[in-house]
Design an enzyme around this catalytic site. Structure first.
Site, PDB file in Angstrom:
ATOM      1  N   ASP A  82       0.835  -1.195   0.000  1.00 14.70           N
ATOM      2  CA  ASP A  82       0.000   0.000   0.000  1.00 14.70           C
ATOM      3  C   ASP A  82       0.875   1.253   0.000  1.00 14.70           C
ATOM      4  OD1 ASP A  82      -2.748   1.169   0.433  1.00 14.70           O
ATOM      5  OD2 ASP A  82      -1.776   1.933   2.240  1.00 14.70           O
ATOM      6  N   GLU A 138       1.703  -0.111  -4.918  1.00 11.01           N
ATOM      7  CA  GLU A 138       0.754   0.926  -5.322  1.00 11.01           C
ATOM      8  C   GLU A 138       1.469   2.276  -5.294  1.00 11.01           C
ATOM      9  OE1 GLU A 138      -3.394   2.987  -3.711  1.00 11.01           O
ATOM     10  OE2 GLU A 138      -1.860   2.279  -2.323  1.00 11.01           O
ATOM     11  N   ASP A 144     -10.791   1.737  -3.879  1.00  6.57           N
ATOM     12  CA  ASP A 144     -10.618   3.157  -3.607  1.00  6.57           C
ATOM     13  C   ASP A 144     -11.237   4.076  -4.655  1.00  6.57           C
ATOM     14  OD1 ASP A 144      -9.273   3.072  -1.169  1.00  6.57           O
ATOM     15  OD2 ASP A 144      -7.301   2.886  -2.111  1.00  6.57           O
TER      16      ASP A 144
END
Length: 551
Positions: free
Chosen positions: A210, A279, A343
């Site tokens: 992340d 990411e 998201d």
């Protein structure tokens, strides 16, 4: 505690290249105990759906102990399972079932920040002189009491929060309950790498990292420069967020991260056939950073930026430009593409608001995604053609949406529960009277049970095309070469070894005709798209596609 032994066979270390990874948001996949929240046992019970779809791996969003201020992306214990999701034993069972079905398991690591309830932070904030005092990013106030610089939080407002115990500010790129770890401290790096080994010993096959470009901050805490309006975009944060007003060169994207990623990759290499995807959240330098992080075979195997997760419509020109920009930025790198995730607004709604035939549109988009150069992430429900849910303010759970409502409604609309059975209570997701997010009626009618076995359904098209993709290695591992652009026609070749495949798409609601490139072409079938073809002329219906192989 059950620890899985390392496999002594010779696994494919390159399994990730061109892999199709199915993202599971655990709160919303399957509830096994009737509390309205999905859990690990529920995931295990539904893995056969993922295997039958044709995916190679699953990525599970965070399930660690957490106060759930950001629904698991605020970790309070990196080596456990939150009781709402089950136990470590349940996770071991999930690993075993996934491997039995031939699925790799990747889990989400959130190491740029923790929860403010993590024992590390509780100790760090207790004084300025404890053993973990420097494990988070602390700074004195300016002489006038204001924060040390102008850095902003993605969730709105300053990235600094005042702590009265230490009489200092701590940094938080996200919620104030998500303090940033100080990875400049080698002890912090060592602790995070030890945690990584914990999960590798349990049998995971890889990680999704992340916010990978947020790990380091500028030690001098210099102000970010402002960004002129013409360069602002909503790829990383919604347009109403002042976060877009800055060029984020000091609060993230720091060069020190490259050495840490090498350390992380070295840990992965201690185990057989492990892969990681990062990411990269940056709207200005996303592809450039992806190139840096995936270069040299000593950092990440693959990364993804937000180019195909942004609001910008998916036109032939955009697909071509993104792929060419990635090739220029990362000539020896590897991307992992996604059109949707937990998201962003689901892509069928984000790009297809005016499209009348949503199913045909979804089928075409799936084929474009699955024929890009790179690996692929499919987000749960995408294979059903789910649209963005319209969640009432009273039902909102996401703090991001609550902060910016109504101009930005947050992420709950893409996080609603998976729909399994159109006739069952809560569409088969849960026996609870009220799940954690409501299930839209229009989703219930698109449940797996309603689409399974229907050759015209979006679900069966995903299954059909994934099977078609596996027959042709060029789709997974080949190069990409774009053909001259012509209006709504998207055309490119995929080449791997001696195999050359032609992919043509009509990205419009109006039929078009085109001609094949020069050469001998064998028309391919089994992909689920119908079209007219005679000699060198191809007629593509609205949202149609055509595939051929060089003879």
């Amino acid at each position: 505690m059950a620890i899985f032994a390392e496999n002594n066979a010779a696994p494919d270390k390159d399994w990730w290249r061109g892999a199709v990874i199915y993202q599971i948001y655990p709160r919303s996949f399957q509830d096994s105990n009737g509390d309205g929240i999905g859990d690990l046992k529920g995931i295990t019970a539904r893995l056969s759906h993922v295997a039958a779809l044709g995916a190679d791996a699953i990525w599970i969003s965070p399930f660690f102990p957490s106060p759930m201020k950001d629904f698991g992306y605020d970790v309070a214990d990196y080596c456990g399972v939150d009781p709402m999701f089950g136990t470590l034993s349940d996770f071991d069972g999930l690993i075993a079932e996934a491997h039995r079905l031939g699925l790799k398991v990747m889990i989400d690591l959130v190491i740029s920040h923790s929860s403010d309830q993590h024992p590390w932070f509780l100790e760090s904030r207790s004084s300025r002189f404890n053993p973990k005092a420097d494990w988070y990013v602390w700074s004195d106030a300016k002489p006038d009491g204001t924060p040390p610089n102008n850095w902003l939080s993605i969730f709105g407002g300053s990235a600094w929060h005042w702590d009265p115990t230490r009489m200092q500010y701590y940094m938080h790129n996200f919620l104030m309950s998500q303090p940033d770890l100080n990875l400049h401290n080698p002890e912090v790096q060592d602790a995070l790498l030890d945690m990584t080994r914990f999960w590798l010993r349990r049998g995971v096959d890889g990680f999704r990292l992340d916010t990978i470009n947020f790990y380091f901050h500028d030690k001098e805490l210099r102000d970010n420069p402002s960004l002129e309006p013409s360069r602002r975009n909503a790829a990383t944060a919604p347009a109403v967020n002042p976060y877009n007003f800055q060029e984020h060169i000091y609060d993230k994207n720091r060069p020190e991260n490259l050495e840490f990623l090498k350390r992380f990759r070295a840990v992965l290499e201690e185990f057989p056939a492990i892969a990681a995807v990062g990411e990269v959240g940056d709207s200005q330098r996303g592809l450039e950073i992806v190139g840096e992080y995936t270069s040299g075979n000593d950092k990440m195997q693959m990364c993804y930026a937000f180019e195909f997760l942004a609001p910008d419509p998916l036109t032939p020109e955009r697909v071509r430009n993104v792929q060419n920009a990635f090739s220029a930025a990362a000539p020896d790198g590897w991307a992992c593409w996604a059109f949707s995730n937990h998201d962003v607004v689901r892509h069928v709604s984000r790009w297809g608001g005016e499209v009348l035939d949503r199913d045909a549109y979804a089928r075409m988009l799936s084929a474009i995604l699955l024929t890009q150069r790179g690996s692929v992430c499919i987000y749960q429900g995408e294979e059903l053609g789910l649209t963005e849910a319209d969640i009432a303010y009273a039902d909102l759970q996401d703090p991001y949406g609550i902060q910016f409502w109504p101009e930005f409604k947050g992420r709950d609309g893409c996080r609603t529960p998976m729909v399994w059975d159109a006739q069952a209570l809560q569409a088969g997701f849960s026996t609870a009277e009220r799940p954690w997010l409501p299930i839209p009626v229009e989703h219930q009618m698109r449940a797996v049970s309603s689409q399974y076995g229907d050759p015209a359904s979006v679900l069966e098209q995903y299954r059909r095309f994934l099977a078609f993709r596996k027959l042709h290695p060029a789709f997974a591992k080949g190069d990409i070469l774009f053909l001259p652009q012509d209006g709504s026609l998207l055309a490119y070749k995929r080449q791997h070894g001696n195999e050359v495949l032609l992919c043509m798409f009509n990205v419009s609601a109006v039929p078009i005709a085109t001609e094949l490139p020069i050469g001998d072409w064998e028309v391919l079938t089994g992909h689920g798209f119908e079209n007219g073809w005679e000699g060198n002329r191809v007629e593509l219906p609205a949202w149609g596609a055509f595939f051929a192989r060089h003879a």
